[in-house]
Design a protein around this motif. Sequence first.
Motif, PDB file in Angstrom:
ATOM      1  N   MET A 245      -6.861  -1.269 -12.427  1.00 48.11           N
ATOM      2  CA  MET A 245      -5.603  -0.523 -12.436  1.00 48.11           C
ATOM      3  C   MET A 245      -5.847   0.906 -12.920  1.00 48.11           C
ATOM      4  O   MET A 245      -6.625   1.137 -13.845  1.00 48.11           O
ATOM      5  CB  MET A 245      -4.592  -1.220 -13.346  1.00 48.11           C
ATOM      6  N   LYS A 246      -5.183   1.851 -12.299  1.00 46.85           N
ATOM      7  CA  LYS A 246      -5.383   3.259 -12.634  1.00 46.85           C
ATOM      8  C   LYS A 246      -4.851   3.574 -14.026  1.00 46.85           C
ATOM      9  O   LYS A 246      -3.740   3.205 -14.392  1.00 46.85           O
ATOM     10  CB  LYS A 246      -4.673   4.142 -11.603  1.00 46.85           C
ATOM     11  N   LYS A 247      -5.655   4.299 -14.796  1.00 42.82           N
ATOM     12  CA  LYS A 247      -5.245   4.746 -16.127  1.00 42.82           C
ATOM     13  C   LYS A 247      -4.596   6.119 -15.996  1.00 42.82           C
ATOM     14  O   LYS A 247      -5.205   7.039 -15.472  1.00 42.82           O
ATOM     15  CB  LYS A 247      -6.444   4.809 -17.069  1.00 42.82           C
ATOM     16  N   ILE A 248      -3.358   6.252 -16.478  1.00 42.11           N
ATOM     17  CA  ILE A 248      -2.713   7.562 -16.402  1.00 42.11           C
ATOM     18  C   ILE A 248      -2.845   8.333 -17.714  1.00 42.11           C
ATOM     19  O   ILE A 248      -2.786   9.559 -17.723  1.00 42.11           O
ATOM     20  CB  ILE A 248      -1.233   7.451 -15.996  1.00 42.11           C
ATOM     21  N   ILE A 249      -3.041   7.612 -18.827  1.00 49.59           N
ATOM     22  CA  ILE A 249      -3.229   8.268 -20.122  1.00 49.59           C
ATOM     23  C   ILE A 249      -4.429   7.652 -20.817  1.00 49.59           C
ATOM     24  O   ILE A 249      -4.553   6.428 -20.901  1.00 49.59           O
ATOM     25  CB  ILE A 249      -1.979   8.121 -21.014  1.00 49.59           C
ATOM     26  N   ILE A 250      -5.319   8.505 -21.294  1.00 51.04           N
ATOM     27  CA  ILE A 250      -6.473   8.066 -22.082  1.00 51.04           C
ATOM     28  C   ILE A 250      -6.503   8.895 -23.357  1.00 51.04           C
ATOM     29  O   ILE A 250      -6.619  10.123 -23.317  1.00 51.04           O
ATOM     30  CB  ILE A 250      -7.796   8.234 -21.309  1.00 51.04           C
TER      31      ILE A 250
ATOM     32  N   ILE B  80      -3.140   3.920 -21.344  1.00 48.43           N
ATOM     33  CA  ILE B  80      -1.917   3.434 -20.699  1.00 48.43           C
ATOM     34  C   ILE B  80      -2.165   3.403 -19.198  1.00 48.43           C
ATOM     35  O   ILE B  80      -2.582   4.410 -18.608  1.00 48.43           O
ATOM     36  CB  ILE B  80      -0.707   4.345 -20.998  1.00 48.43           C
ATOM     37  N   ASN B  81      -1.915   2.249 -18.601  1.00 42.56           N
ATOM     38  CA  ASN B  81      -2.130   2.090 -17.169  1.00 42.56           C
ATOM     39  C   ASN B  81      -0.885   2.457 -16.366  1.00 42.56           C
ATOM     40  O   ASN B  81       0.239   2.413 -16.869  1.00 42.56           O
ATOM     41  CB  ASN B  81      -2.521   0.645 -16.848  1.00 42.56           C
ATOM     42  N   GLU B  82      -1.094   2.787 -15.134  1.00 39.69           N
ATOM     43  CA  GLU B  82      -0.010   3.074 -14.210  1.00 39.69           C
ATOM     44  C   GLU B  82       0.930   1.866 -14.144  1.00 39.69           C
ATOM     45  O   GLU B  82       0.499   0.732 -13.966  1.00 39.69           O
ATOM     46  CB  GLU B  82      -0.605   3.369 -12.834  1.00 39.69           C
ATOM     47  N   GLY B  83       2.232   2.103 -14.312  1.00 32.60           N
ATOM     48  CA  GLY B  83       3.216   1.044 -14.212  1.00 32.60           C
ATOM     49  C   GLY B  83       3.279   0.081 -15.379  1.00 32.60           C
ATOM     50  O   GLY B  83       4.008  -0.906 -15.339  1.00 32.60           O
TER      51      GLY B  83
ATOM     52  N   LYS C 235      -8.946  13.594 -28.191  1.00 30.73           N
ATOM     53  CA  LYS C 235      -8.621  14.022 -26.831  1.00 30.73           C
ATOM     54  C   LYS C 235      -7.508  13.163 -26.246  1.00 30.73           C
ATOM     55  O   LYS C 235      -7.523  11.939 -26.368  1.00 30.73           O
ATOM     56  CB  LYS C 235      -9.875  13.914 -25.956  1.00 30.73           C
ATOM     57  N   VAL C 236      -6.538  13.824 -25.629  1.00 29.48           N
ATOM     58  CA  VAL C 236      -5.480  13.136 -24.885  1.00 29.48           C
ATOM     59  C   VAL C 236      -5.541  13.626 -23.448  1.00 29.48           C
ATOM     60  O   VAL C 236      -5.356  14.813 -23.179  1.00 29.48           O
ATOM     61  CB  VAL C 236      -4.082  13.413 -25.467  1.00 29.48           C
ATOM     62  N   SER C 237      -5.788  12.719 -22.520  1.00 26.49           N
ATOM     63  CA  SER C 237      -5.853  13.067 -21.102  1.00 26.49           C
ATOM     64  C   SER C 237      -4.697  12.412 -20.363  1.00 26.49           C
ATOM     65  O   SER C 237      -4.433  11.222 -20.543  1.00 26.49           O
ATOM     66  CB  SER C 237      -7.167  12.592 -20.478  1.00 26.49           C
ATOM     67  N   PHE C 238      -4.003  13.197 -19.552  1.00 30.39           N
ATOM     68  CA  PHE C 238      -2.936  12.688 -18.707  1.00 30.39           C
ATOM     69  C   PHE C 238      -3.284  13.003 -17.265  1.00 30.39           C
ATOM     70  O   PHE C 238      -3.451  14.167 -16.905  1.00 30.39           O
ATOM     71  CB  PHE C 238      -1.596  13.326 -19.073  1.00 30.39           C
ATOM     72  N   GLU C 239      -3.433  11.959 -16.454  1.00 32.15           N
ATOM     73  CA  GLU C 239      -3.815  12.143 -15.053  1.00 32.15           C
ATOM     74  C   GLU C 239      -5.071  13.010 -14.936  1.00 32.15           C
ATOM     75  O   GLU C 239      -5.173  13.857 -14.056  1.00 32.15           O
ATOM     76  CB  GLU C 239      -2.664  12.774 -14.269  1.00 32.15           C
TER      77      GLU C 239
ATOM     78  N   LEU D 292      14.915  10.527 -15.473  1.00 34.42           N
ATOM     79  CA  LEU D 292      14.402  10.066 -14.180  1.00 34.42           C
ATOM     80  C   LEU D 292      14.535  11.093 -13.061  1.00 34.42           C
ATOM     81  O   LEU D 292      14.028  10.878 -11.964  1.00 34.42           O
ATOM     82  CB  LEU D 292      15.144   8.800 -13.753  1.00 34.42           C
ATOM     83  N   ILE D 293      15.210  12.196 -13.313  1.00 38.48           N
ATOM     84  CA  ILE D 293      15.585  13.119 -12.251  1.00 38.48           C
ATOM     85  C   ILE D 293      14.379  13.684 -11.503  1.00 38.48           C
ATOM     86  O   ILE D 293      14.461  14.028 -10.328  1.00 38.48           O
ATOM     87  CB  ILE D 293      16.463  14.270 -12.811  1.00 38.48           C
ATOM     88  N   SER D 294      13.215  13.761 -12.165  1.00 39.92           N
ATOM     89  CA  SER D 294      12.035  14.364 -11.524  1.00 39.92           C
ATOM     90  C   SER D 294      11.013  13.332 -11.047  1.00 39.92           C
ATOM     91  O   SER D 294       9.864  13.671 -10.768  1.00 39.92           O
ATOM     92  CB  SER D 294      11.352  15.340 -12.494  1.00 39.92           C
ATOM     93  N   ASN D 295      11.428  12.049 -10.975  1.00 36.71           N
ATOM     94  CA  ASN D 295      10.499  10.977 -10.564  1.00 36.71           C
ATOM     95  C   ASN D 295       9.239  10.943 -11.424  1.00 36.71           C
ATOM     96  O   ASN D 295       8.117  11.049 -10.917  1.00 36.71           O
ATOM     97  CB  ASN D 295      10.102  11.135  -9.092  1.00 36.71           C
ATOM     98  N   PRO D 296       9.392  10.790 -12.730  1.00 29.45           N
ATOM     99  CA  PRO D 296       8.217  10.843 -13.616  1.00 29.45           C
ATOM    100  C   PRO D 296       7.287   9.648 -13.425  1.00 29.45           C
ATOM    101  O   PRO D 296       7.709   8.587 -12.951  1.00 29.45           O
ATOM    102  CB  PRO D 296       8.845  10.816 -15.012  1.00 29.45           C
ATOM    103  N   LYS D 297       6.042   9.846 -13.817  1.00 25.84           N
ATOM    104  CA  LYS D 297       5.075   8.752 -13.774  1.00 25.84           C
ATOM    105  C   LYS D 297       5.227   7.845 -14.988  1.00 25.84           C
ATOM    106  O   LYS D 297       4.817   6.683 -14.959  1.00 25.84           O
ATOM    107  CB  LYS D 297       3.657   9.313 -13.705  1.00 25.84           C
ATOM    108  N   ILE D 298       5.789   8.400 -16.076  1.00 24.53           N
ATOM    109  CA  ILE D 298       5.961   7.621 -17.296  1.00 24.53           C
ATOM    110  C   ILE D 298       7.219   8.071 -18.029  1.00 24.53           C
ATOM    111  O   ILE D 298       7.556   9.260 -18.021  1.00 24.53           O
ATOM    112  CB  ILE D 298       4.724   7.726 -18.217  1.00 24.53           C
TER     113      ILE D 298
END
Length: 252
Positions: free
Chosen positions: A1-6, A31-34, A64-68, A160-166
């Motif tokens: 599963m894709k990781k969106i936050i590391i 944190i994984n996608e979905g 370090k905090v990585s998002f996408e 939710l207005i901008s279709n966020p990933k999280i």
Amino acid sequence: MKKIIICEHIEKSFGEGNEKRNVLDGVSVEINEGEFVSIMGPSGSGKSTLMYAVSGMDSIDSGKVSFEGKNLSTLREKELADIRRTEMGFVFQQPTMLKNLNILDNIILPSIRDNRKSATKITEKARVLMEKVGIGELEKRDITQVSGGQLQRAGICRALISNPKIIFGDEPTGALNSKSAQEIMDIISEINTEGTAVMLVTHDAKIAARTERILFMCDGKIVSEMRFKKYNGSDIDDRMKKVTAKMRELGI
């Protein structure tokens, strides 16, 4: 599963000299996608600070905090603001709304302010979201003319207005009665089921039990973790027993 936050070895402290206190002490988390994640812990354990660090709302001292794939620590404030506005959504215990605007205008204001050419589309989407969360008939109401639960639904629409990933939520049900809290959690769970990742800070075992991963914090560290299957509405009592047992074990 894709990781969106590391997050890797995050350190964050407040105060200076003898008053200096580590609020985050080498925290690493992914944190994984979905995924649907909650954070629990006693007051001062670092749970809200972790959420603010993960979302780029607060700086960190080291780590370090990585998002996408983007290192949030290296981005300029405008770049961070753009990510928070377009790829993240935020729901707080007390939604911050402008008293001189009605519910609809409060929902669309942040997005329209940055994208005036799309005002019509943004307004249309806001109305769809309002219908979805059950406040479609309240768009012209002032914020003083609705209940706390209705105001929180408006806050969810704005997130939710901008279709966020999280979606990040800091005690999003903390100021609500039990019925409204359950309704808000039903909405958040549906959002998650549709593919949006969610991270909530909560002190409520019943709220945490509806998530699929719980991070337990104490003294700035993640000291334990619990995993569940996606909540299907039928096993809340069993899940709550497991959560409360873990809380007793950890002294939370």
